[in-house]
Design an enzyme around this catalytic site. Structure first.
Site, PDB file in Angstrom:
ATOM      1  CB  SER A 182      -1.079   0.168   1.040  1.00 48.49           C
ATOM      2  OG  SER A 182      -1.716   1.226   0.622  1.00 48.49           O
ATOM      3  CG  ASP A 272      -6.739  -2.394  -3.932  1.00 46.08           C
ATOM      4  OD1 ASP A 272      -7.468  -1.823  -3.284  1.00 46.08           O
ATOM      5  OD2 ASP A 272      -5.770  -2.996  -3.591  1.00 46.08           O
ATOM      6  CG  HIS A 301      -5.573  -1.715   0.259  1.00 50.92           C
ATOM      7  ND1 HIS A 301      -4.535  -1.365  -1.471  1.00 50.92           N
ATOM      8  CD2 HIS A 301      -5.120  -1.344   0.645  1.00 50.92           C
ATOM      9  CE1 HIS A 301      -3.540  -1.040  -0.994  1.00 50.92           C
ATOM     10  NE2 HIS A 301      -4.138  -1.087   0.594  1.00 50.92           N
TER      11      HIS A 301
END
Length: 318
Positions: A182, A272, A301
């Site tokens: 991330s 995601d 995610h």
């Protein structure tokens, strides 16, 4: 399969939507010159942990703007010419626990794990910008000079940490790699771009890429909610939209990606909806060197099963 974004065959050719500042290369060349002029004032303080094969330290250095930056540093006891791995954490978080780095150290690899300034760890945020700072770090400095963008400083911290680690006598400077998910994925790419000696890079669903695409897909919530908040409070009719997205282009990793010389392996979940796959591929498709993706069609995610082991094998390879 259901889609939150483009199908994979389109993602593999997508080139991004966010505007690129005309002076982007000069901006980062100037930033790197500023970083190299800083006296790091390195400090290593031993940290006790029950591992007879490892030596652990709180590592402190001075970054751009005078901030004192912290990282955890672990090295194999009594070994020289070691490879090293730099670890970068997710947005608002910190460098993690000491024990979760020991698998690398047990294999003869040094580990340096950065605390991003002003987030959940120990690094200092010296502040001092004009304009709003509410909601997050993407917009910090957005109403000031471009050099005041906070992520400029954070990107430079990654490169400075890499340089510090490469200069340690126990580290083989030709075998230093980077990893993270991330925000950590974005910082992995930024680090490899700003320190081209990075050998391998393993970003996972990288953040901080192709801001306009996120906005146009109405995915401005969660990790990117601060951009929505900025427009609502400071430009509710979007009269400055082009200016704002162009300014964000200075800290858009897709434009740093062409500088990367490392071999890159990127993990991506096609479901995601936090960091859209297209925004990730906007950066990936601009990488010029050896690269590959590990794709999880039904994952978003979140933890990607097996990817930790794949990353370990990739980074530990001779």
């Amino acid at each position: 399969m259901p889609l939150v974004d483009m199908p994979l065959h389109e993602l593999e050719h997508y080139q991004g939507r966010n505007p690129r500042p005309a002076d982007f290369e000069e901006y980062w060349d100037t930033a790197l010159a500023e970083m190299r002029a800083v006296d790091s004032n390195l400090e290593l303080t031993p940290h006790p942990i029950a591992a007879d094969f490892a030596e652990c330290f709180d590592l402190w250095f001075t970054g751009v703007g005078g901030a004192r930056i912290h990282a955890k540093f672990l090295r194999p006891k009594g070994k020289a010419d070691c490879p090293a791995v730099l670890q970068f954490h997710g947005y608002t978080w910190h460098s993690g626990e000491w024990h979760d780095k020991l698998a690398y150290v047990a294999n003869g690899i040094c580990v340096a794990s950065l605390d991003c300034r002003g987030q959940g760890g120990l690094s200092e945020d010296v502040g001092g910008v004009k304009g709003p700072t509410h909601k997050g770090h993407i917009i910090r400095g957005l109403d000031d000079a471009p050099e005041k963008l906070l992520f400029r400083s954070i990107f430079l911290d990654t490169a400075q940490l890499a340089k510090i680690v490469m200069e340690m006598p126990e580290v083989d400077a030709n075998r230093v790699s980077a990893m993270g998910g991330s925000q950590g994925g974005a910082l992995t790419i930024a680090c490899a771009a700003l320190e081209p000696r990075i050998r391998r890079a393993a970003p996972v669903y990288p953040f901080l890429s192709d801001y306009r695409r996120t906005w146009e897909m109405d995915q401005g919530g969660s990790a990117y909610e601060e951009i929505r908040h900025f427009f609502r409070m400071h430009d509710p009719r979007h009269t400055r939209e082009e200016e704002i997205f162009t300014r964000l282009g200075y800290i858009d990793i897709q434009f740093l990606a062409p500088r990367v010389r490392a071999e890159v392996m990127m993990g991506v979940g096609l479901m995601d909806n936090i960091c859209l796959p297209s925004t990730q591929f906007a950066a990936y498709n601009k990488l010029g060197g050896l690269k590959s993706t590990v794709v999880y069609p039904d994952y978003g995610h979140e933890g990607l099963p097996g990817f930790g082991d794949i990353t370990y094998d990739f980074l530990a390879r001779p």
